[in-house]
Design an enzyme around this catalytic site. Sequence first.
Site, mmCIF file in Angstrom:
data_model
loop_
_atom_site.group_PDB
_atom_site.id
_atom_site.type_symbol
_atom_site.label_atom_id
_atom_site.label_comp_id
_atom_site.label_asym_id
_atom_site.label_seq_id
_atom_site.Cartn_x
_atom_site.Cartn_y
_atom_site.Cartn_z
ATOM 1 N N GLN A 293 0.912 -0.878 0.597
ATOM 2 C CA GLN A 293 -0.235 -0.025 0.143
ATOM 3 C C GLN A 293 1.012 1.535 -0.131
ATOM 4 O OE1 GLN A 293 -2.513 -1.993 2.893
ATOM 5 N NE2 GLN A 293 -2.831 -0.303 3.029
ATOM 6 N N ASN A 294 2.193 1.057 -0.046
ATOM 7 C CA ASN A 294 3.260 2.858 0.551
ATOM 8 C C ASN A 294 3.449 3.094 -1.132
ATOM 9 O OD1 ASN A 294 3.165 1.535 3.027
ATOM 10 N ND2 ASN A 294 5.009 0.506 3.445
ATOM 11 N N HIS B 20 -1.429 1.423 -4.098
ATOM 12 C CA HIS B 20 -2.338 3.138 -4.195
ATOM 13 C C HIS B 20 -0.652 3.384 -5.158
ATOM 14 C CE1 HIS B 20 -3.272 1.604 -0.715
ATOM 15 N NE2 HIS B 20 -4.184 1.576 -0.836
ATOM 16 N N CYS C 224 -3.722 11.249 -21.012
ATOM 17 C CA CYS C 224 -2.587 11.699 -22.042
ATOM 18 C C CYS C 224 -1.387 10.978 -21.560
ATOM 19 C CB CYS C 224 -2.240 12.921 -23.242
ATOM 20 S SG CYS C 224 -1.593 14.054 -22.535
ATOM 21 N N CYS D 282 0.102 18.060 -23.542
ATOM 22 C CA CYS D 282 -1.593 18.637 -23.550
ATOM 23 C C CYS D 282 -1.089 19.864 -23.110
ATOM 24 C CB CYS D 282 -2.062 17.873 -23.284
ATOM 25 S SG CYS D 282 -1.992 17.464 -21.709
ATOM 26 N N GLY E 106 2.329 -4.487 9.296
ATOM 27 C CA GLY E 106 2.018 -2.833 9.489
ATOM 28 C C GLY E 106 1.217 -2.046 8.870
ATOM 29 N N ASN F 122 2.624 -7.557 13.597
ATOM 30 C CA ASN F 122 2.137 -4.986 13.822
ATOM 31 C C ASN F 122 2.614 -5.371 15.487
ATOM 32 O OD1 ASN F 122 0.396 -2.915 14.238
ATOM 33 N ND2 ASN F 122 -0.534 -3.450 12.288
#
Length: 275
Positions: free
Chosen positions: A108-109, A126, A138, A170, A209, A235
């Site tokens: 996720q980091n 992510h 574009c 663009c 984590g 964790n």
Amino acid sequence: MMKELKEILQTILKEKKGYLTFLTGAGISAESGLPTYRSIDGILIKGTKYHRPEEFGTYRYFSQNQEEVWQYNLFWKNMIEEAKPNAGHFAITEIEKLLGERFKLITQNVDGLHQRSGTRKVYEIHGSKQKVRCSKGCSEPFDFPENIQAKEYTEDLTPDDIDDLKCKKCGNWLRPHTLWFDESYNEKYYHFDTAYHIADNTDILFVVGTSGSTALPINIVETVKIRAKWIVLINPDNDTHFDYILRGSKTLCSIQESSSVALPQLKRIIEEILK
């Protein structure tokens, strides 16, 4: 718990079938000095100068306040550049070398610390703050322009910064290559289908984590749980959403240690089994 885990791994590694998958979150990078999103000093608690990220970290907000959002992201760029991979990151890199094709890492980091520690195959669900893309779509994601420097939060963008943060094709603004709160997961940018495929073929999932506060990580864990495969929570906090949804599971191991302590131990266990 490590003794029990070694027995589980001996069976899984002997079978030589599914993946040994790592799902990592902000907790592994907290030990490198980067704030997590939901801790007492985290990004979702402190927010930005004026807004909480649920409002600020959206495409809608960016479309109206590009300079402010980029100012904040260049401040984050500064923090990421100062951070260094820790023992947990390096242990995962060594585990990748030991396991070969059976190793999978979903993160996720967005800080790139896994890659900086030497891990080669990383699925960033992510996105990555090391990349940008055209806000109008574009261009494909590309590496952050080298001439744009990190900043302190109080520093304004210069005219050159603004010019360099515009798409060369663009003329529209570039955007950080990260998933915002009002956007959806997809395969093109965030490995949505790949993550599910990995979960469907995982024999043991190490959840490192992360508290379980976003949709795709939760669904990955749920998929492995439904298949009655092993899930290992690593964790220091044992009161996360993952602890709640996995409570009572017969295929759950919980290691209440920091990743920089638990992952080097795990690496040594895998080394011993594979000797």
